[in-house]
Design a protein around this motif. Structure first.
Motif, PDB file in Angstrom:
ATOM      1  N   PHE A 173     -16.199  12.991 -17.254  1.00  0.00           N
ATOM      2  CA  PHE A 173     -15.429  12.573 -16.133  1.00  0.00           C
ATOM      3  C   PHE A 173     -16.237  11.957 -15.103  1.00  0.00           C
ATOM      4  CE2 PHE A 173     -13.854  16.424 -18.170  1.00  0.00           C
ATOM      5  CZ  PHE A 173     -12.422  15.872 -18.647  1.00  0.00           C
ATOM      6  N   GLY A 174     -15.525  11.311 -14.115  1.00  0.00           N
ATOM      7  CA  GLY A 174     -16.150  10.808 -12.903  1.00  0.00           C
ATOM      8  C   GLY A 174     -16.725   9.553 -13.007  1.00  0.00           C
ATOM      9  N   ALA A 175     -17.636   9.091 -12.401  1.00  0.00           N
ATOM     10  CA  ALA A 175     -18.224   7.636 -12.450  1.00  0.00           C
ATOM     11  C   ALA A 175     -18.786   7.270 -13.897  1.00  0.00           C
ATOM     12  CB  ALA A 175     -19.170   7.415 -11.189  1.00  0.00           C
ATOM     13  N   PHE A 176     -19.306   8.225 -14.671  1.00  0.00           N
ATOM     14  CA  PHE A 176     -20.239   8.009 -15.778  1.00  0.00           C
ATOM     15  C   PHE A 176     -19.289   8.375 -16.919  1.00  0.00           C
ATOM     16  CE2 PHE A 176     -22.981   9.001 -12.397  1.00  0.00           C
ATOM     17  CZ  PHE A 176     -23.727   7.511 -12.326  1.00  0.00           C
ATOM     18  N   ARG A 177     -17.798   8.320 -16.651  1.00  0.00           N
ATOM     19  CA  ARG A 177     -17.205   8.707 -18.237  1.00  0.00           C
ATOM     20  C   ARG A 177     -17.243   7.635 -19.162  1.00  0.00           C
ATOM     21  NH1 ARG A 177     -14.606   6.656 -13.913  1.00  0.00           N
ATOM     22  NH2 ARG A 177     -12.879   4.979 -14.082  1.00  0.00           N
ATOM     23  N   MET A 178     -17.019   7.978 -20.304  1.00  0.00           N
ATOM     24  CA  MET A 178     -17.261   6.927 -21.263  1.00  0.00           C
ATOM     25  C   MET A 178     -16.028   6.271 -21.753  1.00  0.00           C
ATOM     26  SD  MET A 178     -20.273   7.214 -21.941  1.00  0.00           S
ATOM     27  CE  MET A 178     -20.606   6.514 -23.717  1.00  0.00           C
ATOM     28  N   THR A 179     -15.657   5.279 -20.991  1.00  0.00           N
ATOM     29  CA  THR A 179     -14.589   4.340 -20.967  1.00  0.00           C
ATOM     30  C   THR A 179     -15.198   3.142 -21.383  1.00  0.00           C
ATOM     31  OG1 THR A 179     -14.518   3.489 -18.708  1.00  0.00           O
ATOM     32  CG2 THR A 179     -13.186   5.324 -19.207  1.00  0.00           C
ATOM     33  N   ASN A 180     -14.165   2.182 -22.104  1.00  0.00           N
ATOM     34  CA  ASN A 180     -14.680   0.951 -22.622  1.00  0.00           C
ATOM     35  C   ASN A 180     -15.228   0.311 -21.601  1.00  0.00           C
ATOM     36  OD1 ASN A 180     -14.152   1.526 -25.404  1.00  0.00           O
ATOM     37  ND2 ASN A 180     -12.155   0.916 -25.257  1.00  0.00           N
ATOM     38  N   PRO A 181     -14.693  -0.119 -20.628  1.00  0.00           N
ATOM     39  CA  PRO A 181     -15.454  -1.059 -19.498  1.00  0.00           C
ATOM     40  C   PRO A 181     -16.789  -0.498 -19.318  1.00  0.00           C
ATOM     41  CG  PRO A 181     -13.066  -0.447 -18.878  1.00  0.00           C
ATOM     42  CD  PRO A 181     -13.414   0.356 -19.909  1.00  0.00           C
ATOM     43  N   LEU A 182     -16.783   0.974 -19.015  1.00  0.00           N
ATOM     44  CA  LEU A 182     -18.073   1.154 -18.466  1.00  0.00           C
ATOM     45  C   LEU A 182     -19.321   1.445 -19.310  1.00  0.00           C
ATOM     46  CD1 LEU A 182     -16.840   4.104 -15.836  1.00  0.00           C
ATOM     47  CD2 LEU A 182     -17.731   1.679 -15.507  1.00  0.00           C
ATOM     48  N   SER A 183     -18.927   1.567 -20.744  1.00  0.00           N
ATOM     49  CA  SER A 183     -19.843   1.819 -21.721  1.00  0.00           C
ATOM     50  C   SER A 183     -20.514   0.578 -22.328  1.00  0.00           C
ATOM     51  CB  SER A 183     -19.353   2.608 -22.926  1.00  0.00           C
ATOM     52  OG  SER A 183     -18.214   2.029 -23.336  1.00  0.00           O
ATOM     53  N   GLY A 184     -21.075  -0.246 -21.213  1.00  0.00           N
ATOM     54  CA  GLY A 184     -21.505  -1.537 -21.704  1.00  0.00           C
ATOM     55  C   GLY A 184     -20.698  -2.773 -21.928  1.00  0.00           C
ATOM     56  N   GLY A 185     -20.994  -3.703 -22.385  1.00  0.00           N
ATOM     57  CA  GLY A 185     -20.034  -4.746 -22.929  1.00  0.00           C
ATOM     58  C   GLY A 185     -19.031  -5.317 -21.894  1.00  0.00           C
ATOM     59  N   LEU A 186     -18.581  -6.526 -22.080  1.00  0.00           N
ATOM     60  CA  LEU A 186     -17.923  -7.170 -21.068  1.00  0.00           C
ATOM     61  C   LEU A 186     -16.369  -7.039 -21.120  1.00  0.00           C
ATOM     62  CD1 LEU A 186     -18.536  -8.751 -18.348  1.00  0.00           C
ATOM     63  CD2 LEU A 186     -18.246 -11.035 -19.756  1.00  0.00           C
ATOM     64  N   LEU A 187     -15.844  -5.956 -20.641  1.00  0.00           N
ATOM     65  CA  LEU A 187     -14.362  -5.668 -20.933  1.00  0.00           C
ATOM     66  C   LEU A 187     -13.844  -5.111 -19.335  1.00  0.00           C
ATOM     67  CD1 LEU A 187     -12.176  -5.204 -22.686  1.00  0.00           C
ATOM     68  CD2 LEU A 187     -12.888  -3.021 -23.196  1.00  0.00           C
ATOM     69  N   TRP A 188     -13.298  -6.102 -18.850  1.00  0.00           N
ATOM     70  CA  TRP A 188     -12.782  -5.781 -17.442  1.00  0.00           C
ATOM     71  C   TRP A 188     -11.368  -5.797 -17.730  1.00  0.00           C
ATOM     72  CZ3 TRP A 188     -15.750  -8.833 -13.168  1.00  0.00           C
ATOM     73  CH2 TRP A 188     -16.982  -8.598 -13.370  1.00  0.00           C
ATOM     74  N   LYS A 189     -10.800  -4.878 -17.045  1.00  0.00           N
ATOM     75  CA  LYS A 189      -9.416  -4.753 -17.151  1.00  0.00           C
ATOM     76  C   LYS A 189      -8.674  -5.271 -15.913  1.00  0.00           C
ATOM     77  CE  LYS A 189      -9.083  -1.836 -20.676  1.00  0.00           C
ATOM     78  NZ  LYS A 189      -8.371  -2.176 -21.835  1.00  0.00           N
ATOM     79  N   ILE A 190      -8.873  -6.703 -15.925  1.00  0.00           N
ATOM     80  CA  ILE A 190      -7.964  -7.485 -14.855  1.00  0.00           C
ATOM     81  C   ILE A 190      -6.517  -7.839 -15.129  1.00  0.00           C
ATOM     82  CG2 ILE A 190      -7.931  -9.372 -13.205  1.00  0.00           C
ATOM     83  CD1 ILE A 190     -10.952  -9.329 -13.271  1.00  0.00           C
ATOM     84  N   PRO A 191      -5.564  -7.335 -14.492  1.00  0.00           N
ATOM     85  CA  PRO A 191      -4.238  -7.610 -15.164  1.00  0.00           C
ATOM     86  C   PRO A 191      -4.086  -9.210 -15.217  1.00  0.00           C
ATOM     87  CG  PRO A 191      -4.215  -5.938 -13.228  1.00  0.00           C
ATOM     88  CD  PRO A 191      -5.471  -6.492 -13.527  1.00  0.00           C
ATOM     89  N   TRP A 192      -3.045  -9.445 -16.130  1.00  0.00           N
ATOM     90  CA  TRP A 192      -2.858 -10.743 -16.359  1.00  0.00           C
ATOM     91  C   TRP A 192      -2.045 -11.319 -15.192  1.00  0.00           C
ATOM     92  CZ3 TRP A 192       1.253 -13.793 -17.671  1.00  0.00           C
ATOM     93  CH2 TRP A 192       1.066 -15.006 -18.420  1.00  0.00           C
ATOM     94  N   ARG A 193      -1.259 -10.714 -14.825  1.00  0.00           N
ATOM     95  CA  ARG A 193      -0.589 -11.144 -13.593  1.00  0.00           C
ATOM     96  C   ARG A 193      -0.587 -10.457 -12.467  1.00  0.00           C
ATOM     97  NH1 ARG A 193       4.654 -11.022 -17.229  1.00  0.00           N
ATOM     98  NH2 ARG A 193       3.528 -10.140 -18.719  1.00  0.00           N
ATOM     99  N   LEU A 194       0.056 -11.009 -11.564  1.00  0.00           N
ATOM    100  CA  LEU A 194      -0.060 -10.304 -10.153  1.00  0.00           C
ATOM    101  C   LEU A 194       0.995  -9.446  -9.993  1.00  0.00           C
ATOM    102  CD1 LEU A 194      -0.527 -13.188  -7.452  1.00  0.00           C
ATOM    103  CD2 LEU A 194      -2.356 -11.578  -8.404  1.00  0.00           C
ATOM    104  N   SER A 195       0.782  -8.340  -9.191  1.00  0.00           N
ATOM    105  CA  SER A 195       1.960  -7.384  -9.233  1.00  0.00           C
ATOM    106  C   SER A 195       3.008  -7.874  -8.272  1.00  0.00           C
ATOM    107  CB  SER A 195       1.557  -5.787  -8.812  1.00  0.00           C
ATOM    108  OG  SER A 195       1.040  -5.858  -7.585  1.00  0.00           O
ATOM    109  N   LYS A 196       4.083  -7.217  -7.921  1.00  0.00           N
ATOM    110  CA  LYS A 196       5.059  -7.743  -7.044  1.00  0.00           C
ATOM    111  C   LYS A 196       4.429  -7.535  -5.637  1.00  0.00           C
ATOM    112  CE  LYS A 196       7.946  -3.430  -7.020  1.00  0.00           C
ATOM    113  NZ  LYS A 196       9.108  -3.035  -7.023  1.00  0.00           N
ATOM    114  N   PHE A 197       3.643  -6.353  -5.440  1.00  0.00           N
ATOM    115  CA  PHE A 197       3.014  -6.343  -4.242  1.00  0.00           C
ATOM    116  C   PHE A 197       2.036  -7.238  -3.753  1.00  0.00           C
ATOM    117  CE2 PHE A 197       4.392  -2.194  -6.100  1.00  0.00           C
ATOM    118  CZ  PHE A 197       5.362  -1.863  -5.223  1.00  0.00           C
ATOM    119  N   GLN A 198       1.256  -7.545  -4.950  1.00  0.00           N
ATOM    120  CA  GLN A 198       0.205  -8.588  -4.718  1.00  0.00           C
ATOM    121  C   GLN A 198       0.698  -9.791  -4.303  1.00  0.00           C
ATOM    122  OE1 GLN A 198      -1.812  -7.822  -8.566  1.00  0.00           O
ATOM    123  NE2 GLN A 198      -3.640  -7.719  -7.380  1.00  0.00           N
TER     124      GLN A 198
END
Lengths: 110, 130
Positions: free
Chosen positions: A2-27
């Motif tokens: 858990f926390g900052a070093f949790r083993m998620t796909n974006p954090l375990s190396g590799g270039l996988l950024w989860k930037i949403p494809w479109r803006l939210s209604k608030f954005q």
């Protein structure tokens, strides 16, 4: 795990950024607000200079070329032309510093 | 003569040097800072360069930095009453010692506090410390 070093796909190396494809209604709402703020600055400059009878070439050019927030199409407010993107459009939030730069015009036909 | 009231709304961190230079030239160093410049094409052009970062108003006269600060300082919620010169009788009364349970005692000559304490002790049958 858990926390900052949790083993998620974006954090375990590799270039996988989860930037949403479109803006939210608030954005999108904030984007409209920013566009309107720029419009109001332009209007203030214009009226102030008009009162003094002065003109500014850059200001005249902006007024002639750039649509105001109300005149812009939603497509142009929230997306931008990209020749590499599928259907030639990508979200405006992919532009570096997109909240602090003006990007209103796109190539005609796209 | 009218003035532009320019407030830096968005920081210029990470923006081109030219943009930051324009802000420096306008005298804007930190966010929410307000500066005043006369309505002239020269300053309008500078504002146009940083139009995404600033809020601009047209005002009749510039404010001093102190006035700008006073504008955004909220009301303290209290005020301090200043003590004016008190009348002579009040001054004499205030100079007299206060004994809890006895209230304010009549004025006495200075230096007789010890005598006074023993007097009170005698009258009440209690130890008195002043």
């Amino acid at each position: 795990m858990f926390g900052a070093f949790r083993m998620t796909n974006p954090l375990s190396g590799g270039l996988l950024w989860k930037i949403p494809w479109r803006l939210s209604k608030f954005q999108k709402a904030r984007q409209r607000k920013r566009l309107k703020a720029v419009d109001s600055v332009i209007a203030t400059l214009d009226t102030a200079l008009a009162k003094k009878g002065e003109t500014l070439k850059a200001l005249e050019l902006w007024k002639a070329e750039m649509p105001t927030e109300a005149e812009m199409l939603p497509k142009d407010k929230y997306t931008i032309f990209d020749r590499k993107a599928k259907r030639y459009r990508k979200g405006i939030h992919k532009v570096p510093k997109w909240t602090r730069v003006s990007q209103r015009l796109n190539p005609p036909g796209y | 003569m009218s003035w532009f009231r320019i407030t830096l709304h968005r920081s210029a961190i990470g923006l081109p040097k030219r943009t930051r230079g324009v802000l420096m030239a306008l005298g804007l160093r930190r966010r929410n800072q307000t500066v005043f410049h006369p309505v002239e094409a020269q300053f309008a052009g500078m504002i146009l360069k940083v139009k995404e970062l600033v809020l601009v108003d047209e005002v009749a006269a510039p404010l001093t930095p102190a006035e700008v600060k006073a504008e955004r300082t909220p009301d303290a919620g209290f005020y301090v009453e200043t003590r004016g010169p008190a009348p002579a009788s009040q001054v004499a009364l205030l100079a007299t010692p206060v004994v809890s349970g006895f209230g304010r005692l009549p004025p006495r000559a200075a230096g007789s506090i010890g005598d006074f304490a023993s007097e009170v002790a005698k009258a009440t049958g209690r130890k008195v410390r002043l």
